[in-house]
Motif scaffolding. Structure first.
Motif, PDB file in Angstrom:
ATOM      1  N   MET A   1       0.502  -1.186  -0.041  1.00 32.59           N
ATOM      2  CA  MET A   1      -0.199   0.407   0.032  1.00 32.59           C
ATOM      3  C   MET A   1       0.692   1.348   0.081  1.00 32.59           C
ATOM      4  O   MET A   1       1.582   1.149   0.319  1.00 32.59           O
ATOM      5  CB  MET A   1      -0.856  -0.178   1.068  1.00 32.59           C
ATOM      6  N   SER A   2      -0.115   2.158  -0.586  1.00 34.50           N
ATOM      7  CA  SER A   2       1.201   3.502  -0.790  1.00 34.50           C
ATOM      8  C   SER A   2       0.949   3.554  -0.182  1.00 34.50           C
ATOM      9  O   SER A   2       3.011   5.073   0.652  1.00 34.50           O
ATOM     10  CB  SER A   2       0.301   4.592  -1.836  1.00 34.50           C
TER      11      SER A   2
ATOM     12  N   VAL B   1       4.852  -0.354   0.649  1.00 34.47           N
ATOM     13  CA  VAL B   1       5.199  -1.173  -0.841  1.00 34.47           C
ATOM     14  C   VAL B   1       6.905  -1.569  -0.866  1.00 34.47           C
ATOM     15  O   VAL B   1       7.222  -2.147  -1.066  1.00 34.47           O
ATOM     16  CB  VAL B   1       5.561   0.254  -1.980  1.00 34.47           C
ATOM     17  N   HIS B   2       7.078  -0.607  -0.078  1.00 37.82           N
ATOM     18  CA  HIS B   2       8.807  -1.072   0.424  1.00 37.82           C
ATOM     19  C   HIS B   2       8.699  -2.896   1.107  1.00 37.82           C
ATOM     20  O   HIS B   2       9.749  -3.298   1.055  1.00 37.82           O
ATOM     21  CB  HIS B   2       9.057  -0.440   1.641  1.00 37.82           C
TER      22      HIS B   2
ATOM     23  N   SER C   1       4.494   4.281  -8.618  1.00 37.27           N
ATOM     24  CA  SER C   1       5.920   4.399  -8.985  1.00 37.27           C
ATOM     25  C   SER C   1       6.892   4.683  -8.171  1.00 37.27           C
ATOM     26  O   SER C   1       8.075   4.272  -8.516  1.00 37.27           O
ATOM     27  CB  SER C   1       5.712   4.821 -10.355  1.00 37.27           C
ATOM     28  N   ASP C   2       5.848   6.027  -8.128  1.00 38.42           N
ATOM     29  CA  ASP C   2       6.970   6.923  -6.641  1.00 38.42           C
ATOM     30  C   ASP C   2       7.872   5.754  -5.807  1.00 38.42           C
ATOM     31  O   ASP C   2       8.752   5.363  -5.295  1.00 38.42           O
ATOM     32  CB  ASP C   2       5.770   7.527  -6.393  1.00 38.42           C
ATOM     33  N   GLY C   3       6.532   5.123  -5.104  1.00 40.14           N
ATOM     34  CA  GLY C   3       6.944   4.636  -3.917  1.00 40.14           C
ATOM     35  C   GLY C   3       8.110   3.306  -4.586  1.00 40.14           C
ATOM     36  O   GLY C   3       8.901   2.379  -3.632  1.00 40.14           O
ATOM     37  N   VAL C   4       7.407   2.623  -5.750  1.00 35.80           N
ATOM     38  CA  VAL C   4       8.499   0.984  -5.936  1.00 35.80           C
ATOM     39  C   VAL C   4      10.052   1.779  -6.002  1.00 35.80           C
ATOM     40  O   VAL C   4      11.118   1.044  -5.695  1.00 35.80           O
ATOM     41  CB  VAL C   4       7.708   1.221  -7.142  1.00 35.80           C
ATOM     42  N   GLN C   5      10.245   2.722  -6.904  1.00 39.46           N
ATOM     43  CA  GLN C   5      11.309   3.165  -7.531  1.00 39.46           C
ATOM     44  C   GLN C   5      12.402   3.362  -5.533  1.00 39.46           C
ATOM     45  O   GLN C   5      13.050   4.030  -5.120  1.00 39.46           O
ATOM     46  CB  GLN C   5      11.377   4.672  -7.540  1.00 39.46           C
ATOM     47  N   ARG C   6      11.506   3.944  -4.466  1.00 34.48           N
ATOM     48  CA  ARG C   6      12.354   4.230  -3.185  1.00 34.48           C
ATOM     49  C   ARG C   6      12.531   2.820  -2.475  1.00 34.48           C
ATOM     50  O   ARG C   6      13.701   3.219  -2.261  1.00 34.48           O
ATOM     51  CB  ARG C   6      10.995   5.414  -2.841  1.00 34.48           C
TER      52      ARG C   6
END
Length: 338
Positions: free
Chosen positions: A105-106, A112-113, A145-150
């Motif tokens: 979840m975002s 997501v992490h 997408s932001d969360g996955v990249q982080r």
């Protein structure tokens, strides 16, 4: 896939409070409303307004709404994702794929992490991310997408990544939504109407290139085609404006309902095709806000609303039909070199 090629699948969505209490709801909303993709103004000024005014008031009000939809199992949103995760993994493994499926979840747990870390520990050699938003938007799919990249940076995981931006034009998805409308009692040969109600987004996002509106229209047209109904039998509305300080994508669902009440149309079947899983915006808003609003408008015209004047069509949620949809969307990305 090659023998040692294990595919990790991340199903991502917005999230839910841990419990229907003001402090838990404030924690969830604070994270959600602090996302740069959501913030409607200067971040410093917004931080003050958010913590001084919005969270204290909205935390209490939203907690009461969440309490109204909470179940003995917990958050219906969280329960549905847990069921989906296991059912989808089992289906793809039965088809011979070496996959591990996790939900992230975002703005809540599991994050997501958390999901990315689990997939890395599970020995996955590829990663496929599917945000559970059939129609992509800067504020939803973009946030995933932001969360996955982080998460990938924090885990120092350099893994081949496939990001499924949307699945609004997937045939299995359109057929499943159409079937759910018919299952709710819709009769294509009657004067029943369908209202496709989507989550609204700020017009500034569209002006910056967001194609959400186009995807919403294409999905509605495809679903209506599966139902076999003409254009005068269905329309689109948008719900869930966050604030009134910006212009939002319209027409609003309430405006459509007011117009249809005045026109004395037949039964209205309200479906929310951009919500993959039922949440506060569907479980609470429809029964406690949209339906009473529509019935009041009917009374204002001198009409008498009936129990089925407005029928809500549940999301695909944890159903077998939803598992089929997700498997069909994911299969081309999971097959790889198989």
């Amino acid at each position: 896939m090659h023998e040692q090629d294990r595919c990790g699948i991340l199903l991502a969505n917005t999230g839910t409070p841990a419990e229907p209490r003001p402090h838990a709801v404030r924690k969830y909303l604070a994270k959600f409303l602090s996302d740069p993709r959501i913030v409607p103004m200067n971040r410093v000024g917004w931080w003050f307004i958010l913590h001084a005014f919005i969270l204290p008031k909205r935390g209490r009000a939203s907690a009461e709404k969440y309490a109204a939809i909470w179940t003995d199992e917990g958050s219906p949103f969280a329960v549905a994702h847990d069921k989906l995760q296991h059912a989808l993994e089992a289906r793809l493994q039965e088809e011979g794929f070496d996959v591990v499926v996790r939900c992230g979840m975002s703005y809540s747990e599991p994050s997501v992490h958390d999901a990315v870390r689990d997939l890395k520990k599970g020995g996955c050699t590829r990663l496929v991310v599917l945000p559970l938003y059939p129609q992509s938007a800067h504020s939803t799919t973009g946030a995933v997408s932001d969360g996955v990249q982080r998460a990938l940076r924090k885990e120092r995981w350099d893994v081949p990544l496939t990001f499924v931006d949307n699945y609004h034009d997937n045939g299995t998805y359109a057929r499943a939504i159409a079937a759910s409308i018919k299952h709710a009692g819709f009769n294509p040969d009657s004067d029943d109407k369908v209202l496709f109600s989507f989550h609204s987004i700020p017009l500034t996002d569209i002006e910056e290139g967001d194609t959400y509106e186009l995807q919403a229209g294409a999905s509605s047209l495809h679903i209506a085609g599966e139902l076999g109904i003409d254009r005068n039998r269905w329309t689109i509305g948008y719900q869930c404006r966050f604030d009134k300080g910006r212009e939002w994508l319209s027409p609003y669902t309430t405006d459509v309902l007011a117009r249809w009440a005045e026109a004395r149309v037949g039964r209205v079947f309200l479906v929310c095709p951009n919500f993959a899983v039922d949440c506060l915006e569907t479980l609470y808003d429809v029964d406690h806000e949209l339906k009473p609003y529509y019935y009041d408008k009917i009374k204002e015209t001198g009409g008498t609303p009936h129990e089925d004047s407005l029928v809500y069509v549940p999301c695909l949620d944890r159903s077998r039909a939803h598992v089929r949809v997700l498997a069909d969307v994911l299969r081309p990305h999971v097959e790889g070199d198989r």
